[in-house]
Design a protein around this motif. Structure first.
Motif, PDB file in Angstrom:
ATOM      1  N   GLU A   1      32.779 -41.124 -30.921  1.00 40.74           N
ATOM      2  CA  GLU A   1      33.191 -40.094 -29.964  1.00 40.74           C
ATOM      3  C   GLU A   1      33.995 -38.989 -30.649  1.00 40.74           C
ATOM      4  O   GLU A   1      33.817 -37.796 -30.354  1.00 40.74           O
TER       5      GLU A   1
ATOM      6  N   TRP B   1      23.314 -35.754 -27.341  1.00 42.29           N
ATOM      7  CA  TRP B   1      23.214 -37.207 -27.325  1.00 42.29           C
ATOM      8  C   TRP B   1      21.792 -37.662 -27.027  1.00 42.29           C
ATOM      9  O   TRP B   1      21.078 -37.012 -26.262  1.00 42.29           O
ATOM     10  N   ILE B   2      21.400 -38.789 -27.637  1.00 39.17           N
ATOM     11  CA  ILE B   2      20.171 -39.480 -27.262  1.00 39.17           C
ATOM     12  C   ILE B   2      20.549 -40.908 -26.878  1.00 39.17           C
ATOM     13  O   ILE B   2      21.600 -41.416 -27.285  1.00 39.17           O
ATOM     14  N   ASP B   3      19.701 -41.548 -26.083  1.00 40.53           N
ATOM     15  CA  ASP B   3      20.002 -42.911 -25.626  1.00 40.53           C
ATOM     16  C   ASP B   3      19.909 -43.932 -26.748  1.00 40.53           C
ATOM     17  O   ASP B   3      20.529 -44.996 -26.687  1.00 40.53           O
ATOM     18  N   GLY B   4      19.125 -43.630 -27.771  1.00 42.22           N
ATOM     19  CA  GLY B   4      18.963 -44.550 -28.889  1.00 42.22           C
ATOM     20  C   GLY B   4      17.563 -44.486 -29.434  1.00 42.22           C
ATOM     21  O   GLY B   4      16.741 -43.663 -29.017  1.00 42.22           O
TER      22      GLY B   4
ATOM     23  N   GLY C   1      21.544 -47.996 -30.944  1.00 37.79           N
ATOM     24  CA  GLY C   1      21.856 -47.512 -29.602  1.00 37.79           C
ATOM     25  C   GLY C   1      22.140 -46.027 -29.561  1.00 37.79           C
ATOM     26  O   GLY C   1      21.704 -45.252 -30.419  1.00 37.79           O
ATOM     27  N   ARG C   2      22.910 -45.659 -28.562  1.00 40.80           N
ATOM     28  CA  ARG C   2      23.268 -44.261 -28.294  1.00 40.80           C
ATOM     29  C   ARG C   2      23.709 -43.547 -29.566  1.00 40.80           C
ATOM     30  O   ARG C   2      24.483 -44.086 -30.354  1.00 40.80           O
ATOM     31  N   ALA C   3      23.217 -42.309 -29.749  1.00 43.75           N
ATOM     32  CA  ALA C   3      23.505 -41.574 -30.976  1.00 43.75           C
ATOM     33  C   ALA C   3      23.725 -40.099 -30.674  1.00 43.75           C
ATOM     34  O   ALA C   3      23.157 -39.549 -29.724  1.00 43.75           O
ATOM     35  N   TYR C   4      24.560 -39.473 -31.496  1.00 43.55           N
ATOM     36  CA  TYR C   4      24.799 -38.041 -31.379  1.00 43.55           C
ATOM     37  C   TYR C   4      24.071 -37.341 -32.517  1.00 43.55           C
ATOM     38  O   TYR C   4      24.264 -37.675 -33.690  1.00 43.55           O
TER      39      TYR C   4
ATOM     40  N   GLU D   1      22.144 -37.768 -37.478  1.00 43.60           N
ATOM     41  CA  GLU D   1      22.681 -38.411 -36.285  1.00 43.60           C
ATOM     42  C   GLU D   1      23.715 -39.439 -36.691  1.00 43.60           C
ATOM     43  O   GLU D   1      23.698 -39.953 -37.822  1.00 43.60           O
TER      44      GLU D   1
ATOM     45  N   PHE E   1      25.806 -43.004 -35.061  1.00 47.67           N
ATOM     46  CA  PHE E   1      25.763 -44.005 -33.997  1.00 47.67           C
ATOM     47  C   PHE E   1      26.677 -45.171 -34.355  1.00 47.67           C
ATOM     48  O   PHE E   1      27.100 -45.314 -35.514  1.00 47.67           O
TER      49      PHE E   1
ATOM     50  N   ASP F   1      26.313 -48.658 -32.163  1.00 50.63           N
ATOM     51  CA  ASP F   1      25.572 -49.868 -31.816  1.00 50.63           C
ATOM     52  C   ASP F   1      24.312 -49.982 -32.659  1.00 50.63           C
ATOM     53  O   ASP F   1      23.519 -49.029 -32.761  1.00 50.63           O
TER      54      ASP F   1
END
Length: 326
Positions: free
Chosen positions: A82, A97-100, A105-108, A119, A121, A123
């Motif tokens: 974050e 952001w993407i869900d993964g 998982g979730r990534a910026y 990117e 992440f 998770d």
């Protein structure tokens, strides 16, 4: 007073490359470098080396031309993700952001000043070997493959940049990378820089693009451990008619023994035969190569010179140099 370090990025997690010859590229990494295919989704194939702990470290995606799809870094915590995302957003380089994706998982996502897509992440999915690939070595994710001369793990990526200094500063200020070694011109501008957030000399290298293009890839790199394996895999590559650009040499920078080969899609791949040296000093002073010292920084021994193509060729291809495709 020394600035408090940014400790939010842990290491390089995976790389996506584009290939106009998807199946030939996959065959190269599987049969020559002993990597395992773990999943396919859409036009992408996901692979890993046998000491990579995550689900995948290499994604090959079919595309009209070779190059970098994206590279990914894992953060040190969910909170670090974050923090870095907010900072990059403020700097104006964010994509969103993407869900993964497969394996995480979730990534910026964001871009460097030169346009390379990255990117971050937290998770991640750890690799679980099937029964026939499990090993008694509990600290290794799977058995050593019996194909090719298998690479052991992902090592680093080298990016070409039109504005070297700007991209180096972005990695320092946005992500907390440390410049371990650099080559300077007479005006003390970066010709190239080697940066890391780990004990390695470089997780990412930035080299000036000789063609003054933006967002190109110089090479990706996987690690063997034993320099002898470079000679072993060179035998396989020659017999299979792949193009070796640079036979085994030793760099001054990083002190690593290595070689360079083109995979069938046109991307350059570096293979490391040892780790060079490791950095544990928290107050490491950047090694600066300049003037007459520069030649030894690139080529310590193993050849008289690197080909001009080494400094001009990148993907997407913007030169006339043909690449042999098996």
């Amino acid at each position: 007073m020394k600035q408090e370090p940014i400790l939010d990025i842990s290491h390089l997690a995976h790389i996506e490359i584009y290939s106009p010859k998807l199946e030939q590229s996959v065959t190269f990494f599987k049969e020559m470098l002993g990597m395992d295919e773990v999943e396919r989704q859409g036009n992408s194939v996901y692979l890993r080396a046998y000491e990579d702990h995550y689900h995948n470290t290499l994604i090959i995606t079919e595309n009209t031309e070779a190059g970098l799809g994206h590279m990914a870094l894992r953060t040190t915590s969910p909170q670090a993700l974050e923090r870095r995302a907010a900072e990059i957003e403020k700097m104006g380089y964010g994509i969103g952001w993407i869900d993964g994706d497969v394996g995480h998982g979730r990534a910026y996502q964001f871009k460097t000043p030169d346009g390379h897509k990255m990117e971050i992440f937290w998770d991640v999915e750890y690799y679980q070997a099937p029964e026939d690939q499990k090993t008694a070595l509990l600290n290794r994710p799977q058995r050593r493959p019996n194909r090719g001369v298998p690479v052991r793990r992902i090592d680093h990526i080298n990016l070409l940049a039109k504005d070297t200094n700007k991209n180096v500063e972005f990695l320092e200020n946005a992500l907390g990378f440390n410049v371990r070694e650099r080559i300077l011109d007479d005006d003390n501008n970066d010709i190239a820089a080697w940066l890391s957030v780990t004990n390695l000399v470089h997780d990412i290298a930035i080299m000036g693009d000789a063609l003054e293009e933006e967002g190109r890839l110089h090479h990706i790199c996987y690690w063997y451990g034993y320099p002898q394996h470079l000679t072993d895999v060179a035998e396989l590559l020659v017999e299979a008619d792949y193009e070796i650009e640079v036979s085994p040499i030793k760099h001054g920078i990083s002190q690593a023994t290595c070689m360079y080969v083109y995979e069938p899609g046109g991307n350059r791949v570096e293979l490391f035969g040892d780790a060079g040296y490791l950095i544990f000093d928290p107050d490491w002073k950047t090694i600066e190569w300049k003037g007459e010292d520069t030649a030894k920084s690139i080529l310590w021994h193993g050849g008289s010179n690197l080909p001009d193509n080494f400094f001009e060729y990148g993907t997407p291809v913007r030169s006339k140099k043909p690449v042999k495709n098996s």
